[in-house]
Design a protein around this motif. Structure first.
Motif, mmCIF file in Angstrom:
data_model
loop_
_atom_site.group_PDB
_atom_site.id
_atom_site.type_symbol
_atom_site.label_atom_id
_atom_site.label_comp_id
_atom_site.label_asym_id
_atom_site.label_seq_id
_atom_site.Cartn_x
_atom_site.Cartn_y
_atom_site.Cartn_z
ATOM 1 N N HIS A 120 2.936 15.481 -0.020
ATOM 2 C CA HIS A 120 3.361 14.110 0.256
ATOM 3 C C HIS A 120 4.569 13.672 -0.571
ATOM 4 O O HIS A 120 5.009 12.527 -0.461
ATOM 5 C CB HIS A 120 2.196 13.147 -0.004
ATOM 6 N N ARG A 175 -7.178 10.043 -5.110
ATOM 7 C CA ARG A 175 -7.574 9.015 -4.175
ATOM 8 C C ARG A 175 -6.582 7.867 -4.241
ATOM 9 O O ARG A 175 -6.157 7.461 -5.322
ATOM 10 C CB ARG A 175 -8.983 8.517 -4.521
ATOM 11 N N SER A 176 -6.224 7.340 -3.083
ATOM 12 C CA SER A 176 -5.322 6.197 -3.032
ATOM 13 C C SER A 176 -5.913 5.021 -3.790
ATOM 14 O O SER A 176 -7.132 4.819 -3.815
ATOM 15 C CB SER A 176 -5.084 5.802 -1.572
ATOM 16 N N GLU A 234 0.833 -1.210 0.000
ATOM 17 C CA GLU A 234 0.000 0.000 0.000
ATOM 18 C C GLU A 234 0.865 1.257 0.000
ATOM 19 O O GLU A 234 0.611 2.200 -0.761
ATOM 20 C CB GLU A 234 -0.924 -0.005 1.221
ATOM 21 N N ASN A 250 -8.619 4.364 0.520
ATOM 22 C CA ASN A 250 -8.795 4.594 1.963
ATOM 23 C C ASN A 250 -8.140 5.878 2.451
ATOM 24 O O ASN A 250 -8.105 6.140 3.647
ATOM 25 C CB ASN A 250 -8.240 3.406 2.750
ATOM 26 N N LYS A 251 -7.608 6.675 1.515
ATOM 27 C CA LYS A 251 -6.943 7.904 1.951
ATOM 28 C C LYS A 251 -6.783 8.869 0.783
ATOM 29 O O LYS A 251 -6.938 8.485 -0.393
ATOM 30 C CB LYS A 251 -5.561 7.586 2.553
ATOM 31 N N MET A 252 -6.428 10.098 1.123
ATOM 32 C CA MET A 252 -6.134 11.117 0.127
ATOM 33 C C MET A 252 -4.627 11.224 -0.039
ATOM 34 O O MET A 252 -3.889 11.295 0.944
ATOM 35 C CB MET A 252 -6.688 12.471 0.595
ATOM 36 N N ASN A 253 -4.167 11.232 -1.279
ATOM 37 C CA ASN A 253 -2.766 11.496 -1.586
ATOM 38 C C ASN A 253 -2.660 12.880 -2.214
ATOM 39 O O ASN A 253 -3.152 13.097 -3.321
ATOM 40 C CB ASN A 253 -2.210 10.449 -2.548
ATOM 41 N N ASP A 274 1.025 4.044 -3.104
ATOM 42 C CA ASP A 274 0.787 5.470 -2.865
ATOM 43 C C ASP A 274 1.983 6.303 -3.299
ATOM 44 O O ASP A 274 1.832 7.350 -3.947
ATOM 45 C CB ASP A 274 0.506 5.716 -1.379
#
Length: 408
Positions: free
Chosen positions: A375, A362-363, A342, A367-370, A346
């Protein structure tokens, strides 16, 4: 050398989406600073030190520090130095006999091709600058087995003398030698002098950037200044006066803007003698699901639950690798250093060329924001770690990696 190189190729293939890369003592410093992993310390007085080094290499250790400082009595220093000279000569002789110098990095067997292919990166922790030039002279040809020196109680004034001695030793032996300063002086801990000391250290290591492989934290010395000792269920980050120093060290010396250095995690002091009892518990059902509670019980019984939490907090606070004083700590450090599938996905998405202008996505795991620009530095560091520790397969977790790491 390679992480998880002590397990079979078939086992690695079953664990990794991308296997750890091969590296040698002559690899770029940027790669080696990440590859240090769990750096195992050993007193230089051990009469079987050469055998111990090879034994630990066979168990997955890739960096060791042979200590002439706090781990031995003041009266033992002369004998310990002589022992080091003998043990390095023994390692060099075994290495020459193995014919490792004839191998290339692309050898089909998957072994590294430098003369120290079967030996970890070796560093000597000295007490005084003069020991550096003296030991390099006395090592003679066996200096080829040495990667550098650990410099204790490092401040600007003291550090300058160490680094000048290291430069002189490099010239004398014609070999690249790295420095790993240890930040552990009371002046660094004390609030009224911390800022000035940190700035001085920053000036000193910047002048020798190509020579400084990593900065190490002497948390035991920090605790000593206040008569403290953390319990086995507490991490360094639970001791607030220590945590504040770690934060300030990373703030000044660990920046991701190109000015920072690799900073390694502090030592974990606790272990159990019944190390081998830990292995069968992990081996009962290798690579099967439903082992989380079994693993948790085993770790708690062996005082490693706190170690795992501290390793995770090390990374969350910008540290990489760890000082280790017991072989049982090595496998957990390395297992938790492997990049998850994961994380890797990402990082690749964030660094994708078409995302050069920024933006949010979106990942792939949904399940998350990139967010590309904020980042990016994290993604770059993640891919550096992936190069040397590998990327786990999507269904492979810490339990599997730890069990594999304990195969020897």
């Amino acid at each position: 050398m390679r992480h998880f190189g002590h397990i079979s190729p078939t086992a690695r293939e079953g664990l990794f989406f991308r296997e750890p890369s091969i590296f040698t003592a002559d690899s770029p410093a940027r790669m080696l600073s990440v590859a240090l992993g769990a750096t195992l310390y050993s007193p230089a007085t051990r009469p079987s030190l050469a055998d111990d080094v090879l034994k630990q290499a066979a168990r997955g250790v890739v960096s060791m520090v042979l200590c002439l400082e706090d781990s031995i009595d003041d009266a033992e220093v002369t004998d310990a130095e002589a022992n080091l000279i003998r043990q390095f000569a023994a390692l060099a002789a075994r290495d020459a006999a193995s014919g490792s110098a004839a191998r290339s990095p692309e050898d089909a067997t998957g072994t590294a091709g430098a003369v120290d292919a079967d030996v970890p990166l070796l560093f000597i922790r000295v007490r005084e600058p003069a020991q550096i030039t003296d030991l390099v002279r006395r090592l003679g040809d066996s200096v080829r087995m040495l990667s550098g020196f650990v410099l204790p109680k490092f401040t600007e004034d003291r550090g300058r003398q160490f680094l000048e001695a290291l430069a002189e030793a490099e010239t004398a032996c014609g070999r690249r030698l790295f420095a790993m300063p240890v930040l552990e002086s009371p002046e660094l801990l004390h609030l009224e002098t911390r800022g000035e000391i940190l700035q001085g250290i920053a000036r000193s290591v910047e002048k020798h950037r190509d020579r400084v492989l990593a900065l190490r934290l002497g948390v035991t010395d920090f605790c000593s200044a206040y008569g403290l000792r953390r319990a086995p269920d507490m991490t360094a980050y639970d001791v607030h006066i220590v945590a504040s120093v770690i934060a300030d060290v990373v703030n000044v010396l660990g920046r991701a803007d190109g000015t920072g250095f690799t900073i390694t995690g502090p030592v974990w002091e606790y272990f159990r003698r019944q190390e081998r009892m830990f292995k069968p518990q992990l081996r009962r059902s290798p690579f099967l699901e439903g082992r989380a509670e079994e693993l948790r019980t085993a770790l708690i019984e062996h005082d490693l639950d706190g170690l795992l939490r501290e390793i995770e907090l090390d990374r969350a606070n910008g540290l990489l690798g760890k000082t280790c004083i017991h072989p049982s700590h090595v496998a957990p450090v390395h297992a938790l250093s492997v990049v998850s599938h994961e994380e890797f996905t990402d990082a690749q998405d964030i660094l994708s060329p078409e995302r050069g202008g920024g933006g949010v996505l979106r990942s792939a795991y949904t399940n998350k924001m990139n967010e590309v620009k904020p980042h990016r530095a994290w993604a770059e560091r993640t891919l550096q770690r992936a190069e040397v520790f590998g990327v786990a397969k999507e269904d492979v977790g810490f339990v599997d990696l730890l069990a594999a790491g304990l195969t020897n």
